[in-house]
Scaffold this motif. Structure first.
Motif, short mmCIF file in Angstrom:
data_model
loop_
_atom_site.label_atom_id
_atom_site.label_comp_id
_atom_site.label_asym_id
_atom_site.label_seq_id
_atom_site.Cartn_x
_atom_site.Cartn_y
_atom_site.Cartn_z
N ALA A 108 3.21 -2.58 -2.96
CA ALA A 108 1.94 -2.73 -3.69
C ALA A 108 0.72 -2.40 -2.85
O ALA A 108 -0.37 -2.19 -3.38
CB ALA A 108 1.83 -4.17 -4.20
N ASN A 109 0.88 -2.31 -1.52
CA ASN A 109 -0.26 -2.04 -0.64
C ASN A 109 -0.46 -0.56 -0.33
O ASN A 109 -1.35 -0.22 0.44
CB ASN A 109 -0.10 -2.82 0.67
CG ASN A 109 -0.15 -4.33 0.45
OD1 ASN A 109 -0.95 -4.81 -0.37
ND2 ASN A 109 0.71 -5.07 1.14
N ASP A 110 0.36 0.28 -0.91
CA ASP A 110 0.17 1.72 -0.71
C ASP A 110 -1.21 2.10 -1.27
O ASP A 110 -1.54 1.72 -2.40
CB ASP A 110 1.26 2.51 -1.43
CG ASP A 110 1.21 4.00 -1.11
OD1 ASP A 110 2.05 4.48 -0.32
OD2 ASP A 110 0.32 4.69 -1.65
N ILE A 114 10.14 7.42 -8.66
CA ILE A 114 9.85 7.77 -7.26
C ILE A 114 8.47 7.25 -6.87
O ILE A 114 8.27 6.70 -5.78
CB ILE A 114 9.94 9.29 -7.06
CG1 ILE A 114 11.37 9.77 -7.32
CG2 ILE A 114 9.51 9.67 -5.64
CD1 ILE A 114 11.55 11.27 -7.23
N ALA A 115 7.49 7.38 -7.77
CA ALA A 115 6.12 6.93 -7.48
C ALA A 115 6.08 5.42 -7.26
O ALA A 115 5.24 4.93 -6.48
CB ALA A 115 5.19 7.32 -8.62
N ASP A 116 6.95 4.67 -7.93
CA ASP A 116 6.95 3.22 -7.81
C ASP A 116 7.84 2.70 -6.68
O ASP A 116 8.07 1.48 -6.57
CB ASP A 116 7.42 2.59 -9.14
CG ASP A 116 6.42 2.81 -10.26
OD1 ASP A 116 5.24 3.06 -9.95
OD2 ASP A 116 6.82 2.75 -11.43
N CYS A 167 6.96 -3.36 6.06
CA CYS A 167 6.81 -2.97 4.65
C CYS A 167 8.12 -3.21 3.91
O CYS A 167 9.19 -2.75 4.35
CB CYS A 167 6.40 -1.51 4.55
SG CYS A 167 6.40 -0.88 2.84
N PRO A 168 8.08 -3.92 2.79
CA PRO A 168 9.32 -4.18 2.05
C PRO A 168 9.94 -2.93 1.46
O PRO A 168 11.13 -2.93 1.11
CB PRO A 168 8.86 -5.15 0.95
CG PRO A 168 7.40 -4.88 0.78
CD PRO A 168 6.91 -4.55 2.17
N ALA A 169 9.14 -1.85 1.35
CA ALA A 169 9.68 -0.61 0.78
C ALA A 169 10.22 0.31 1.85
O ALA A 169 10.72 1.40 1.54
CB ALA A 169 8.59 0.12 -0.01
N ALA A 170 10.11 -0.09 3.12
CA ALA A 170 10.58 0.78 4.20
C ALA A 170 12.09 0.91 4.12
O ALA A 170 12.82 -0.05 3.93
CB ALA A 170 10.17 0.20 5.54
N LYS A 171 12.56 2.11 4.26
CA LYS A 171 14.00 2.37 4.23
C LYS A 171 14.26 3.71 4.88
O LYS A 171 13.35 4.52 5.11
CB LYS A 171 14.52 2.37 2.80
CG LYS A 171 13.91 3.46 1.92
CD LYS A 171 14.38 3.38 0.49
CE LYS A 171 13.78 2.17 -0.21
NZ LYS A 171 14.13 2.15 -1.66
N VAL A 172 15.50 3.95 5.19
CA VAL A 172 15.87 5.25 5.76
C VAL A 172 15.80 6.28 4.64
O VAL A 172 16.44 6.13 3.60
CB VAL A 172 17.29 5.21 6.36
CG1 VAL A 172 17.67 6.58 6.88
CG2 VAL A 172 17.36 4.17 7.46
#
Length: 475
Positions: free
Chosen positions: A207-209, A201-203, A240-245
């Protein structure tokens, strides 16, 4: 800071104060043990009650000393063990020759000694124990164990296995408002799965968090509690590439109480996080951005018709009380019962006649009544006035009303009638299958059996070593 004195006088004062401290604690414990003996007679029928004599005495100790029920229960255990099993060691403690640290170790390490042996050990320890004040904890433990082994080898305490001590605790941080502490001992396989899940979950952010790995792991605990598989990235980027619903499948609800001015930013008055305590205004406003806001509604002056309060009345009472209202108890309302101060239907279902007691205190108030029991009354502002079996009177104020005075506004005067004494009411008390003393004896029996097994194995290994190293004489 203070007037300097003759060093010799200061040393004498220090030593005298130390001895006086032990003597004062001994007197307090003697009173607790004597009260327990009296209540065993007064409440002779209660040994199989779920809320037994031990709990009843702990309630009186808690109220009298204004301490938590847990600390009061510890005092009862220590006092009863000391004055019933170790009266000569108790006399040494009362003279101030040993301190509470040594006393606790003696009580703990002699807990498994048989009743027909303990008197002799008590006498021997009373002669020796004052010489052990300078010993470290480990050396003190070992010294006492030597004497226990001489009198009753099976009574030497067996260290508990780690598996027996698994736990996980979540509690408010003692210094930082709005923060909590998590800690415990887990099964290694469970801990590994938990650790890996936190990392996953943390990962889940990019990378810019800006947060460190440890900070993200801490945030992952909240995500796990809400059954979420990822964190919201704080990089601030629109692509952000990690953005998701991120949808939560959680069935948990976190309740925070706060004033409207705090939510609007015109007040820095903190809120209250149920079960954890004060929550800083900034944390309240942050939580409110994604929370469902629900005003606490003041109850009607008119009593409700049934025994069970409506959802609205229950909601008000929970926020007004926040914790158990019995003296010395601070259990959150989530673990409490609603109690009619005057039993229903003689007392109406109304805010001025209802408050929260935890299950133990509810049973004490309901069943420990009469000349040797408790009674209570309630004021319209929620204040509870409780009279102990000894006639001592204690007053408790609603914590919600203290933190948020608007919740302590009187809710109206109610009319009650004198309840009919319910004959046979004690039959409704939840019962134990075994008494507390039977449970203690069974624990001692099992630990003694384990000690005998360990002693036998040690002797087997010793004999095997002797046989392996023995060399017959050369003739």
């Amino acid at each position: 800071m203070f007037d300097a004195g003759d060093p010799a006088t200061l040393i004498d004062a220090m030593a005298a104060a130390s001895r006086a401290e032990s003597a004062a604690i001994a007197e307090r414990l003697r009173a607790v043990a004597a009260l327990y003996e009296v209540r065993c007679v007064d409440y002779a029928e209660a040994q199989f009650w779920r809320t037994d004599v031990f709990e009843a005495v702990a309630a009186e100790v808690s109220a009298a000393q204004n301490i938590s029920r847990g600390r009061a229960g510890c005092q009862v255990r220590v006092a009863v063990s000391l004055y019933q099993r170790l009266p000569q060691v108790a006399a040494v403690f009362a003279r101030g020759d040993i301190d509470y640290r040594v006393l606790q170790m003696v009580i703990n390490r002699t807990a498994n000694v048989e009743d027909d042996i303990i008197a002799g050990l008590d006498a021997s320890l009373a002669e020796q124990v004052r010489k052990w004040m300078r010993l470290s904890k480990k050396k003190l433990r070992d010294r006492i164990d030597v004497w226990v082994a001489d009198y009753d080898p099976a009574a030497v305490r067996v260290p508990p296995t780690v598996a027996e001590n698994c736990y996980l605790e979540v509690e408010a941080h003692p210094e930082a408002a709005g923060m909590a502490m998590v800690g415990g001992v887990l099964d290694a396989v469970d801990a590994s799965a938990f650790d890996q899940r936190l990392d996953l979950i943390a990962d889940s952010v990019c990378a810019n968090d800006p947060r460190s790995k440890q900070q993200r792991r801490a945030a992952a605990c909240g995500a796990m509690g809400r059954l979420e598989s990822s964190l919201a990235c704080l990089c601030g980027s629109t692509d952000c590439p990690a953005a998701k619903v991120r949808e939560s499948a959680a069935q948990v609800v976190v309740h925070v109480l706060a004033e409207q001015a705090t939510l609007e930013g015109t007040s820095r008055r903190p809120g209250y996080l149920s079960g954890f305590g004060v929550l800083p205004a900034e944390s309240v406003r942050k939580a409110a951005t994604t929370a469902k806001l629900k005003p606490v509604r003041f109850p009607s002056n008119e009593p409700e018709s049934g025994y069970r309060p409506s959802a609205g009345l229950r909601d008000f009472l929970q926020w007004r009380d926040l914790t158990c209202r019995f003296p010395g108890c601070d259990r959150p309302v989530a673990g409490c019962d609603l109690d009619h101060t005057t039993s229903w239907p003689f007392g109406p279902t109304h805010a001025s006649g209802l408050k929260h007691y935890c299950r133990t205190d509810h049973l004490i108030k309901t069943f420990y009544t009469g000349p040797n029991g408790w009674s209570d009354e309630q004021r319209p502002d929620g204040t509870i006035v409780i009279t102990a079996p000894t006639g001592h009177v204690y007053t408790t104020d609603a914590l919600g009303g203290i933190l948020f005075p608007g919740l302590a506004v009187p809710t109206g005067t109610i009319t009650t009638s004198t309840p009919v004494d319910g004959a046979g009411r004690t039959a409704m008390m939840p019962m134990r299958k075994t008494t507390r003393e039977q449970d203690r004896r069974e624990r001692v029996k099992q630990e003694r059996r384990r000690r005998l097994e360990l002693n036998a194995e040690q002797e087997r290994q010793r004999q095997a070593w002797l046989a392996a190293t023995y060399e017959p004489p050369p003739f």
